[in-house]
Design an enzyme around this catalytic site. Structure first.
Site, mmCIF file in Angstrom:
data_model
loop_
_atom_site.group_PDB
_atom_site.id
_atom_site.type_symbol
_atom_site.label_atom_id
_atom_site.label_comp_id
_atom_site.label_asym_id
_atom_site.label_seq_id
_atom_site.Cartn_x
_atom_site.Cartn_y
_atom_site.Cartn_z
ATOM 1 N N VAL A 33 -40.008 -40.149 6.066
ATOM 2 C CA VAL A 33 -39.452 -38.785 6.275
ATOM 3 C C VAL A 33 -39.560 -38.220 7.653
ATOM 4 O O VAL A 33 -38.612 -37.844 8.314
ATOM 5 C CB VAL A 33 -40.182 -37.714 5.226
ATOM 6 C CG1 VAL A 33 -39.640 -36.378 5.501
ATOM 7 C CG2 VAL A 33 -39.685 -38.074 3.804
ATOM 8 N N ALA A 36 -37.242 -40.542 9.744
ATOM 9 C CA ALA A 36 -35.910 -39.685 9.702
ATOM 10 C C ALA A 36 -35.650 -38.408 10.205
ATOM 11 O O ALA A 36 -34.641 -38.321 10.776
ATOM 12 C CB ALA A 36 -35.569 -39.725 8.224
ATOM 13 N N GLU A 37 -36.548 -37.517 10.225
ATOM 14 C CA GLU A 37 -36.480 -36.192 10.536
ATOM 15 C C GLU A 37 -36.718 -35.820 11.996
ATOM 16 O O GLU A 37 -36.093 -35.113 12.366
ATOM 17 C CB GLU A 37 -37.449 -35.239 9.717
ATOM 18 C CG GLU A 37 -37.163 -35.112 7.944
ATOM 19 C CD GLU A 37 -35.941 -34.413 7.911
ATOM 20 O OE1 GLU A 37 -35.249 -33.516 8.762
ATOM 21 O OE2 GLU A 37 -35.377 -34.748 6.681
ATOM 22 N N SER A 38 -37.748 -36.646 12.462
ATOM 23 C CA SER A 38 -37.872 -36.114 13.964
ATOM 24 C C SER A 38 -38.323 -37.467 14.764
ATOM 25 O O SER A 38 -38.582 -37.605 16.121
ATOM 26 C CB SER A 38 -39.534 -35.431 13.845
ATOM 27 O OG SER A 38 -40.362 -36.148 13.543
ATOM 28 N N GLN A 55 -39.933 -31.726 10.155
ATOM 29 C CA GLN A 55 -38.814 -30.914 10.346
ATOM 30 C C GLN A 55 -38.755 -29.540 9.290
ATOM 31 O O GLN A 55 -37.765 -29.370 8.417
ATOM 32 C CB GLN A 55 -37.447 -31.469 10.300
ATOM 33 C CG GLN A 55 -37.322 -32.363 11.532
ATOM 34 C CD GLN A 55 -37.196 -31.315 12.880
ATOM 35 O OE1 GLN A 55 -36.065 -30.656 13.011
ATOM 36 N NE2 GLN A 55 -38.357 -31.104 13.522
#
Length: 124
Positions: A33, A36-38, A55
């Site tokens: 996660v 993928a997010e930051s 995020q």
């Protein structure tokens, strides 16, 4: 792959945030996660206002006990809030990981609206 100068999460702090918030031991999910997010950038801010490694939106963070938007740029605070939120979504969607991840990204309202994973490029 992490970008040059990307955040190096303090493993004990990261694991403590995980252990306090989750009741399973798959750290790979949280790392996925974050990537993928930051892309491991602790000061990342999205165009809609999500902040930090996972995020997290400010309103969601407040609901999870983060008292200041600035705290979302603290890796331990952000991961702790993000993990709590992800856990709540997994509970809400009966452990359905793809649906919980879609809700994490697009919001649970979008998942409810489409009665499943929304047809957005980022949730496919």
């Amino acid at each position: 792959m992490r970008a040059a100068g990307a955040c190096k999460i303090n493993p004990p702090a990261f694991e403590n945030a995980w252990a306090l918030s989750m009741d399973w031991d798959d750290l790979k999910l949280v790392h996925a996660v974050i990537e993928a997010e930051s892309n491991y950038q602790p000061t990342a801010k999205s165009h809609v206002g999500a902040r930090g490694l996972m995020q997290v939106m400010p309103a969601t963070a407040r609901d999870l006990g983060v008292t200041s938007v600035r705290q979302l740029f603290d890796p331990v605070q952000n991961v702790g809030a993000g993990v709590k939120y992800l856990k709540s979504l997994l509970d809400r969607f009966n452990g359905d990981l793809p649906t919980a991840l879609a809700a994490y990204n697009a919001g649970p309202g979008a998942v409810s609206k489409y009665d499943g994973i929304p047809p957005y490029p980022e949730t496919r």
